[in-house]
Design a protein around this motif. Structure first.
Motif, short mmCIF file in Angstrom:
data_model
loop_
_atom_site.label_atom_id
_atom_site.label_comp_id
_atom_site.label_asym_id
_atom_site.label_seq_id
_atom_site.Cartn_x
_atom_site.Cartn_y
_atom_site.Cartn_z
N GLN A 78 0.83 -1.20 0.00
CA GLN A 78 0.00 0.00 0.00
C GLN A 78 0.86 1.25 0.00
O GLN A 78 0.54 2.25 -0.64
CB GLN A 78 -0.93 -0.01 1.22
CG GLN A 78 -2.01 -1.08 1.17
CD GLN A 78 -2.82 -1.16 2.45
OE1 GLN A 78 -2.69 -0.32 3.33
NE2 GLN A 78 -3.66 -2.18 2.56
N PHE A 79 1.98 1.20 0.71
CA PHE A 79 2.92 2.33 0.73
C PHE A 79 3.51 2.55 -0.66
O PHE A 79 3.62 3.68 -1.14
CB PHE A 79 4.08 2.05 1.70
CG PHE A 79 3.71 2.12 3.15
CD1 PHE A 79 2.75 3.00 3.62
CD2 PHE A 79 4.34 1.28 4.06
CE1 PHE A 79 2.43 3.05 4.96
CE2 PHE A 79 4.03 1.34 5.41
CZ PHE A 79 3.07 2.22 5.85
N LEU A 80 3.90 1.44 -1.31
CA LEU A 80 4.66 1.54 -2.55
C LEU A 80 3.80 1.89 -3.76
O LEU A 80 4.31 2.44 -4.75
CB LEU A 80 5.39 0.23 -2.83
CG LEU A 80 6.84 0.15 -2.35
CD1 LEU A 80 6.94 0.34 -0.85
CD2 LEU A 80 7.48 -1.15 -2.78
N GLY A 81 2.49 1.59 -3.73
CA GLY A 81 1.65 1.87 -4.89
C GLY A 81 2.10 1.07 -6.08
O GLY A 81 2.35 -0.14 -5.99
N GLU A 82 2.26 1.70 -7.22
CA GLU A 82 2.62 0.99 -8.45
C GLU A 82 4.02 0.38 -8.38
O GLU A 82 4.34 -0.56 -9.11
CB GLU A 82 2.53 1.92 -9.66
CG GLU A 82 3.46 3.12 -9.61
CD GLU A 82 3.29 4.03 -10.80
OE1 GLU A 82 4.24 4.79 -11.11
OE2 GLU A 82 2.22 4.00 -11.43
N ASN A 83 4.89 0.90 -7.48
CA ASN A 83 6.23 0.32 -7.32
C ASN A 83 6.18 -1.10 -6.75
O ASN A 83 7.15 -1.84 -6.84
CB ASN A 83 7.09 1.20 -6.41
CG ASN A 83 7.49 2.50 -7.08
OD1 ASN A 83 8.14 2.50 -8.11
ND2 ASN A 83 7.07 3.61 -6.50
N ALA A 84 5.05 -1.47 -6.16
CA ALA A 84 4.91 -2.82 -5.59
C ALA A 84 5.01 -3.89 -6.66
O ALA A 84 5.35 -5.05 -6.37
CB ALA A 84 3.58 -2.93 -4.85
N ASN A 85 4.71 -3.54 -7.92
CA ASN A 85 4.77 -4.52 -9.00
C ASN A 85 6.19 -5.00 -9.27
O ASN A 85 6.39 -6.03 -9.91
CB ASN A 85 4.19 -3.92 -10.29
CG ASN A 85 2.71 -3.57 -10.14
OD1 ASN A 85 1.98 -4.26 -9.43
ND2 ASN A 85 2.27 -2.51 -10.79
N SER A 86 7.18 -4.24 -8.79
CA SER A 86 8.59 -4.57 -9.05
C SER A 86 9.30 -5.17 -7.85
O SER A 86 10.52 -5.26 -7.84
CB SER A 86 9.34 -3.31 -9.53
OG SER A 86 8.73 -2.74 -10.65
N LEU A 87 8.54 -5.55 -6.82
CA LEU A 87 9.16 -6.18 -5.65
C LEU A 87 9.79 -7.53 -6.03
O LEU A 87 9.29 -8.20 -6.92
CB LEU A 87 8.11 -6.40 -4.56
CG LEU A 87 7.74 -5.18 -3.73
CD1 LEU A 87 6.53 -5.49 -2.84
CD2 LEU A 87 8.91 -4.74 -2.85
N PRO A 88 10.91 -7.95 -5.41
CA PRO A 88 11.56 -7.26 -4.29
C PRO A 88 12.56 -6.18 -4.70
O PRO A 88 13.06 -5.46 -3.85
CB PRO A 88 12.28 -8.40 -3.57
CG PRO A 88 12.64 -9.34 -4.67
CD PRO A 88 11.49 -9.27 -5.65
N ALA A 89 12.86 -6.07 -6.01
CA ALA A 89 13.88 -5.12 -6.45
C ALA A 89 13.55 -3.69 -6.02
O ALA A 89 14.42 -2.94 -5.57
CB ALA A 89 14.06 -5.20 -7.96
N SER A 90 12.27 -3.28 -6.16
CA SER A 90 11.91 -1.91 -5.81
C SER A 90 12.03 -1.64 -4.32
O SER A 90 12.07 -0.49 -3.88
CB SER A 90 10.48 -1.61 -6.27
OG SER A 90 9.56 -2.50 -5.66
#
Length: 378
Positions: free
Chosen positions: A224-236
């Motif tokens: 929820q914190f990361l928003g669209e950046n969550a799609n790139s976990l764990p790298a993001s």
């Protein structure tokens, strides 16, 4: 202290070195895992520097002077005038108590005349915070420790460290002891990341695995914190570490994500996340990251004043490299401006940094910091 440094991009360059320093006491090697693991490379190192202790690891980027490179190897050859070094290593076995492992490793070093210890550890198969706790508990009161966790570029596949026999191996921790009255060591560690959002309570964790924050699934909340950046976990996750504060009074340390588990909604970090600790999300500010590197250098000069240091070993986090991108050399230049242009600078980008924040503070595992160790025989 006499120092010679070079950076190579191929094994042929090492094989073609003319008049290597055969009387070298210590070789420090940081570089690309694939190059380091090549048997020809190790044989050439031992041929060129047959009497040297070999200390080093794979990296996520190499530092040579004020330049930062990828896919290369930086070799630093050191001849001491009045000091000596001793290397010990230990293998990381499955389900090993990392705190006990650190204590066992330090127990192998002779304590007579010991001034400082540098640690290089496998960067993927270790709880770095527990390792550092074990090392700290085994250290004599007047001995300091710094170091870092090996890297593997942005692959996070395998990291290697040179063991006591001089071979680069995975699942290894090496400890380099510095001995003698003349050797002096400075150190400092600083980040420069900005905290934001609410402080959250760690309500369920085990070691370096975080399960719940404020009673809610940790990964769900983090996404929820990361928003669209969550799609790139764990790298993001490297771009959004956590600031961790224990007992309400300790100076916060930074923790970086190594992996996520969708099934149980947990996150694995490079160091311990104790239950009852408070965490906040962090984000990058380019200017503050560069200022953080500068502040780390200033801290080292409080121990070794400008002009005294002869060698500076920089260990900076791969997360900083991903954020700074084309500005990455600016953090190294900021360090050089403080410690002096005559200092030989070598180093690497890591999966974790080991150092006290400053003089007279305990050693900690850090993520996302620039950590500097300066060495002199002056």
């Amino acid at each position: 202290m006499k120092i010679d440094k070079l950076r190579i991009n191929s094994i042929d360059e090492l094989l073609n070195i003319k008049n290597p320093c055969l009387k070298t006491d210590l070789i420090i090697v940081f570089g690309c895992r694939k190059l380091i693991l090549n048997e020809e490379f190790t044989l050439a190192l031992k041929k060129n520097y047959p009497e040297a202790v070999l200390f080093g690891c794979s990296s996520a980027g190499e530092i040579s002077g004020i330049e930062v490179a990828d896919g290369s190897v930086v070799i630093t050859a050191i001849k001491f005038e009045n000091s000596k070094v001793k290397l010990e290593s230990i293998k990381i076995e499955q389900n090993t108590d990392n705190k006990l492992l650190g204590a066992k490793l330090l127990g192998k070093l002779d304590k007579e005349g010991l001034k400082h210890v540098m640690i290089l550890s496998d960067g993927l198969n270790i709880n770095g915070a527990e390792l550092v706790n074990g090392i700290e508990n085994a250290l004599p009161g007047n001995v300091t420790v710094t170091g870092g966790l090996a890297g593997d570029g942005s692959d996070f596949n395998e990291t290697v460290v040179y063991d006591k026999s001089g071979k680069p191996v995975s699942n290894c921790i090496a400890a380099l002891g510095f001995y003698g009255e003349k050797v002096s060591v400075g150190y400092g560690s600083n980040g420069g990341w900005d905290s934001f959002g609410l402080e959250r309570l760690v309500t369920k964790s085990k070691g370096n695995v975080l399960y719940e924050l404020d009673g809610k699934p940790a990964l769900q909340l983090y996404k929820q914190f990361l928003g669209e950046n969550a799609n790139s976990l764990p790298a993001s996750g490297l771009l959004f570490p956590l600031s961790l504060r224990e007992n309400g009074i300790q100076e916060p340390v930074v923790r970086t994500i190594l992996g996520v588990n969708e099934e149980d909604q947990s996150m694995t970090f490079a160091g311990s996340i104790p239950e009852g600790a408070n965490v906040r999300l962090m984000k990058a500010n380019v200017d503050r990251l560069i200022n953080g590197a500068e502040n780390s250098a200033i801290t080292t000069t409080e121990i070794l004043s400008k002009g005294r240091a002869e060698l500076a070993i920089l260990i900076s986090c791969v997360g900083r490299k991903l954020v700074l991108k084309q500005l990455i050399e600016e953090e190294v230049e900021a360090v050089a401006d403080v410690i002096g242009n005559d200092v030989c600078i070598t180093g690497f980008y890591s999966y974790g940094e080991i150092s006290p924040f400053r003089k007279n503070t305990p050693c900690k595992l850090h993520n996302q910091t620039m950590t500097i160790t300066t060495i002199s025989e002056k």
